[in-house]
Design a protein around this motif. Structure first.
Motif, PDB file in Angstrom:
ATOM      1  N   SER A 247     -11.763   1.996   2.426  1.00 50.24           N
ATOM      2  CA  SER A 247     -11.209   3.110   3.215  1.00 50.24           C
ATOM      3  C   SER A 247     -12.209   3.675   4.215  1.00 50.24           C
ATOM      4  CB  SER A 247     -10.683   4.214   2.299  1.00 50.24           C
ATOM      5  OG  SER A 247     -11.725   4.814   1.594  1.00 50.24           O
TER       6      SER A 247
ATOM      7  N   GLU B 299     -14.504   5.968   4.292  1.00 47.69           N
ATOM      8  CA  GLU B 299     -14.557   7.419   4.483  1.00 47.69           C
ATOM      9  C   GLU B 299     -15.919   7.950   4.087  1.00 47.69           C
ATOM     10  OE1 GLU B 299     -11.316   9.592   2.651  1.00 47.69           O
ATOM     11  OE2 GLU B 299     -10.143   7.755   2.668  1.00 47.69           O
TER      12      GLU B 299
ATOM     13  N   TRP C  39      -9.469  11.538  -5.685  1.00 44.33           N
ATOM     14  CA  TRP C  39      -9.292  10.109  -5.952  1.00 44.33           C
ATOM     15  C   TRP C  39      -8.957   9.925  -7.427  1.00 44.33           C
ATOM     16  CZ3 TRP C  39     -11.375   6.157  -2.333  1.00 44.33           C
ATOM     17  CH2 TRP C  39     -11.832   6.726  -1.137  1.00 44.33           C
TER      18      TRP C  39
ATOM     19  N   TYR D  30     -14.733   1.380  -3.229  1.00 46.31           N
ATOM     20  CA  TYR D  30     -13.481   1.429  -2.465  1.00 46.31           C
ATOM     21  C   TYR D  30     -13.654   2.331  -1.241  1.00 46.31           C
ATOM     22  CZ  TYR D  30      -8.469   0.805  -1.920  1.00 46.31           C
ATOM     23  OH  TYR D  30      -7.232   0.432  -1.434  1.00 46.31           O
ATOM     24  N   ARG D  31     -14.334   3.467  -1.459  1.00 41.70           N
ATOM     25  CA  ARG D  31     -14.574   4.405  -0.353  1.00 41.70           C
ATOM     26  C   ARG D  31     -15.384   3.756   0.757  1.00 41.70           C
ATOM     27  NH1 ARG D  31     -18.422   7.897   1.533  1.00 41.70           N
ATOM     28  NH2 ARG D  31     -20.028   7.354   0.023  1.00 41.70           N
TER      29      ARG D  31
ATOM     30  N   LYS E 120      -4.589   8.444  -4.104  1.00 43.48           N
ATOM     31  CA  LYS E 120      -5.528   9.347  -3.444  1.00 43.48           C
ATOM     32  C   LYS E 120      -4.730  10.471  -2.796  1.00 43.48           C
ATOM     33  CE  LYS E 120      -9.111   9.174   0.095  1.00 43.48           C
ATOM     34  NZ  LYS E 120      -8.474  10.184   0.923  1.00 43.48           N
TER      35      LYS E 120
ATOM     36  N   THR F 127       0.841  -1.206   0.000  1.00 46.03           N
ATOM     37  CA  THR F 127       0.000   0.000   0.000  1.00 46.03           C
ATOM     38  C   THR F 127       0.871   1.250   0.000  1.00 46.03           C
ATOM     39  OG1 THR F 127      -0.086  -0.065   2.409  1.00 46.03           O
ATOM     40  CG2 THR F 127      -1.929  -1.086   1.244  1.00 46.03           C
TER      41      THR F 127
ATOM     42  N   ASN G 156      -1.339   6.399   1.806  1.00 51.04           N
ATOM     43  CA  ASN G 156      -2.765   6.585   2.096  1.00 51.04           C
ATOM     44  C   ASN G 156      -3.511   5.264   2.212  1.00 51.04           C
ATOM     45  OD1 ASN G 156      -2.998   9.491   2.093  1.00 51.04           O
ATOM     46  ND2 ASN G 156      -2.445   9.365  -0.071  1.00 51.04           N
ATOM     47  N   GLY G 157      -2.768   4.155   2.207  1.00 54.61           N
ATOM     48  CA  GLY G 157      -3.416   2.849   2.343  1.00 54.61           C
ATOM     49  C   GLY G 157      -3.982   2.324   1.042  1.00 54.61           C
ATOM     50  N   ILE G 158      -3.671   2.973  -0.104  1.00 52.92           N
ATOM     51  CA  ILE G 158      -4.182   2.487  -1.389  1.00 52.92           C
ATOM     52  C   ILE G 158      -3.386   1.252  -1.814  1.00 52.92           C
ATOM     53  CG2 ILE G 158      -4.536   3.066  -3.825  1.00 52.92           C
ATOM     54  CD1 ILE G 158      -6.340   4.601  -1.856  1.00 52.92           C
TER      55      ILE G 158
END
Ligand SMILES: CCCCCCCCCCCCCC(=O)SCCNC(=O)CCNC(=O)[C@H](O)C(C)(C)COP(=O)(O)OP(=O)(O)OC[C@H]1O[C@@H](n2cnc3c(N)ncnc32)[C@H](O)[C@@H]1OP(=O)(O)O
Length: 211
Positions: free
Chosen positions: A144, A146, A183, A139-140, A178, A86, A89-91
């Protein structure tokens, strides 16, 4: 104002078994239908009538026997890849054309033609925008976790080869990176033989307030 969230819709709406059966007969779709550990069919929420005036382009205008009669979406199961690499930002950096996060199969008929026997580029752009938007939104919501609806700020499409009609295509989408509310995603549209027909890059921006 919406009276439902994307998470509620994608959890409650049903995937059409007719659509699954339709694409299950096509060799290019089989790996995703068979690979239940990595991918799960999910409702293509924009194709469903929610009893309001949202998504009319996808659930009405291009949802007919001679436009796009079939559409089937798949999402990678969150957590299906053990400890993927990742960024800060954890992507998940393992995502890409060989490992897309969100996929749509579409059957495209002559009602969306521009030139003879050829899908109009604007319709392909709409298919990119919707699948990329669903990818970002999924994905959001599932990875993640958010808040904030995402709106398309920019969409860049490169058309590599005409998409003939009728035909079936796959649209593969994935997160690239991100930056705060921004995004960045990428996508490919391929035909049943795996030939690249078009590519896209998009920017979605998380809204500060509800839609
Ligand atoms: C409820 C259930 C619903 C579920 C639905 C799921 C379906 C999903 C599928 C949906 C699919 C279909 C979806 C659809 O069809 S959405 C419909 C089509 N899109 C629109 O109508 C959007 C119109 N634009 C806007 O509303 C605003 O401009 C937005 C909200 C996008 C940003 O206005 P906001 O005031 O918030 O932000 P900001 O201006 O402070 O900018 C912030 C940052 O962004 C950068 N920036 C801004 N614009 C651009 C640009 N064009 N290129 C590059 N960069 C850009 C900017 O430089 C800045 O960067 P930085 O300086 O911070 O680094």
């Amino acid at each position: 104002m919406y009276n439902h969230t994307y998470k509620e819709l994608i959890t409650k709406l049903q995937v059409s078994q007719e659509d699954v059966d339709f694409f299950a007969n096509m060799p290019f779709a089989r790996p995703y239908i068979d690979n239940t550990s990595l991918y799960q069919p999910v409702p293509f929420v924009s194709r469903h009538d929610k009893g309001d005036l949202s998504d009319k382009f996808f659930n009405k205008a291009i949802n007919s026997h001679d436009t796009i009669p079939r559409a089937l979406a798949f999402m990678q199961r969150p957590g299906s890849l053990h400890s993927p690499p990742t960024d800060e930002n954890g992507i998940d950096l393992s995502q890409g054309a060989e490992n897309p996060f969100f996929i749509t199969f579409c059957q495209i008929e002559s009602g969306v033609n521009g030139y003879i026997d050829t899908a109009h580029g604007g319709v392909l752009a709409a298919l990119f925008d919707e699948t990329l938007g669903l990818c970002a939104e999924s994905y959001r919501v599932f990875v993640s976790e958010e808040g904030g609806h995402l709106l398309t700020a920019s969409l860049q499409v490169s058309y590599r080869s005409p998409v003939r009609t009728p035909s079936a295509v796959i649209i593969k989408t994935w997160m690239r990176r991100k930056e705060g509310r921004k995004w960045f995603l990428e996508a490919q549209l391929l035909d049943q033989d795996g030939l690249l027909k078009a590519e896209a890059k998009s920017l979605y921006i998380g809204l500060k307030s509800a839609l």
